[in-house]
Design a protein around this motif. Structure first.
Motif, mmCIF file in Angstrom:
data_model
loop_
_atom_site.group_PDB
_atom_site.id
_atom_site.type_symbol
_atom_site.label_atom_id
_atom_site.label_comp_id
_atom_site.label_asym_id
_atom_site.label_seq_id
_atom_site.Cartn_x
_atom_site.Cartn_y
_atom_site.Cartn_z
ATOM 1 N N TYR A 7 24.881 13.798 -25.490
ATOM 2 C CA TYR A 7 26.163 13.425 -26.106
ATOM 3 C C TYR A 7 27.304 13.513 -25.095
ATOM 4 O O TYR A 7 28.181 12.643 -25.041
ATOM 5 N N PHE B 291 20.036 4.958 -29.052
ATOM 6 C CA PHE B 291 20.198 5.721 -27.818
ATOM 7 C C PHE B 291 19.292 5.151 -26.737
ATOM 8 O O PHE B 291 18.208 4.626 -27.002
ATOM 9 N N ALA C 141 23.144 9.102 -20.540
ATOM 10 C CA ALA C 141 22.850 8.651 -21.897
ATOM 11 C C ALA C 141 23.851 7.619 -22.394
ATOM 12 O O ALA C 141 25.054 7.709 -22.115
ATOM 13 N N ILE D 167 24.684 6.355 -26.150
ATOM 14 C CA ILE D 167 24.439 6.646 -27.561
ATOM 15 C C ILE D 167 25.518 5.957 -28.378
ATOM 16 O O ILE D 167 26.710 6.085 -28.073
ATOM 17 N N ALA E 10 27.154 10.524 -22.775
ATOM 18 C CA ALA E 10 27.579 9.292 -23.431
ATOM 19 C C ALA E 10 29.080 9.225 -23.593
ATOM 20 O O ALA E 10 29.698 8.172 -23.412
ATOM 21 N N TRP F 24 19.915 10.315 -32.402
ATOM 22 C CA TRP F 24 19.668 11.192 -31.255
ATOM 23 C C TRP F 24 19.272 12.595 -31.720
ATOM 24 O O TRP F 24 18.422 13.245 -31.120
ATOM 25 N N PRO G 55 25.336 7.554 -35.262
ATOM 26 C CA PRO G 55 24.689 6.808 -34.178
ATOM 27 C C PRO G 55 23.263 6.398 -34.538
ATOM 28 O O PRO G 55 22.466 7.210 -35.013
#
Length: 346
Positions: free
Chosen positions: A335, A212, A197, A199, A338, A174, A209
């Motif tokens: 972020y 995504f 999102a 992720i 997520a 990401w 990660p």
């Protein structure tokens, strides 16, 4: 043309593959020095360019007009801060910083210093993106209602490098590929109203990660889907764009990175050519009609040419710090979404 003496800080993948060749190939820029702790590696490609081990020596050199920062992500903010304090113009590789607070601080410092601070969002000058931008501007797709942008790879075994290690600030897909396709979406459609999102890490080993899937929502109903993965064997899809007047499907990536990796220099025969035309389907008199669309040639040198013009006072900064701040805002909001499992309003 005013010559801008340029020092490149960092000679890892980004510095070696992208920045050094592009700087050297751009009229009005001189690759005057490379800061690296591995002088033998540098001299293998750039024998005549001085190698400097100490960043402080470059900061103190009054003959250097522009610093290009191509170091690990978590060093971008400190190096940019020091460069602006030394009165240098700066171009920093994406992502701008590892967090939003740093990005906002640097944008404010650039305004105070009066220097050019630009961020290397080079994929504004991808062949496929230039072609798509023209189609949308001409209205060939009508009102765009869904935009899908993929940046997928197949690397089932993680590499032992900082970009893929868990816990490293600014590591992960990401932060690595997200800025490219976020910036492209912002260029086309502006700031979204919200972001949702997903992720995560899919490959074994618990690294940074590597997946995504992000949805940007707009007030007019537009939905923008941004997708990246390291586990897609058939990774050909790049764009799938749909509007009330037609669709555009594009497969394959821009050729410039592969050409640079192969040792080709910017401006060589075939530079930036799109090897895989896109498919445009338009609704004409109620009937879908398909045609292939040859790609506009891409050219990352246009970024550095515009940086040179901005420093010389003859043009605009091609990617401003404020634009990069918005990208970092979406990175951080992604972020947050997520982790919390909800839409973040922007």
């Amino acid at each position: 043309m005013s010559v801008v003496r340029t020092a490149l800080i960092g000679f890892g993948y980004a510095g070696q593959t992208f920045h050094a060749p592009l700087i050297a190939a751009t009229p009005g820029l001189e690759l005057a020095a490379i800061v690296s702790g591995n002088p033998d590696k540098v001299r293998g490609s750039w024998l005549s360019v001085p190698v400097v081990a100490d960043v402080a020596a470059i900061l103190a050199d009054p003959s250097i007009d522009l610093l290009v920062i191509a170091t690990p992500n978590d060093t971008h903010a400190d190096l940019t801060r020091r460069a602006l304090a030394a009165g240098k113009n700066v171009a920093v590789d994406k992502p701008f910083t590892v967090n939003l607070d740093e990005a906002r601080e640097l944008a404010a410092l650039a305004r105070q210093s009066g220097r050019v601070l630009s961020v290397f969002h080079n994929r504004r000058w991808d062949a496929d993106f230039l072609t798509l931008s023209d189609l949308i501007k001409r209205g060939d797709l009508g009102r765009v209602t869904q935009f899908e942008s993929h940046f997928d790879r197949f690397r089932p075994v993680p590499r032992d490098r900082w970009r893929e290690r868990a816990g490293v600030p600014g590591a992960g897909l990401w932060h690595d590929l997200g800025p490219h396709i976020i910036d492209q979406a912002l260029c086309l459609f502006g700031r979204p109203a919200g972001i949702f999102a997903d992720i995560g890490t899919q490959r074994p080993g618990g690294g940074a990660p590597d997946y995504f899937h992000v949805l940007l929502s707009y007030a007019d109903g537009l939905r923008v889907i941004l997708h990246g993965s390291m586990l897609i064997p058939d990774s050909g899809l790049r764009f799938a764009v749909h509007g009330d007047g037609g669709s555009f499907i594009k497969r394959g990536l821009d050729s410039q990175e592969d050409m640079l990796k192969a040792g080709n220099r910017p401006g060589c025969d075939g530079w930036g050519a799109d090897p895989s035309p896109g498919l445009l389907t338009r609704i004409i008199d109620g009937t879908p009609q398909a045609e292939t669309v040859p790609g506009t040639a891409g050219d990352y040198r246009r970024y550095y040419g515009a940086v040179q013009a901005a420093i010389a006072g003859t043009g605009d900064n091609p990617v401003t710090a404020d634009e990069a701040v918005t990208v970092m805002e979406l990175i951080e909001a992604g972020y947050k979404s997520a982790i919390q499992g909800r839409v973040i309003t922007l």
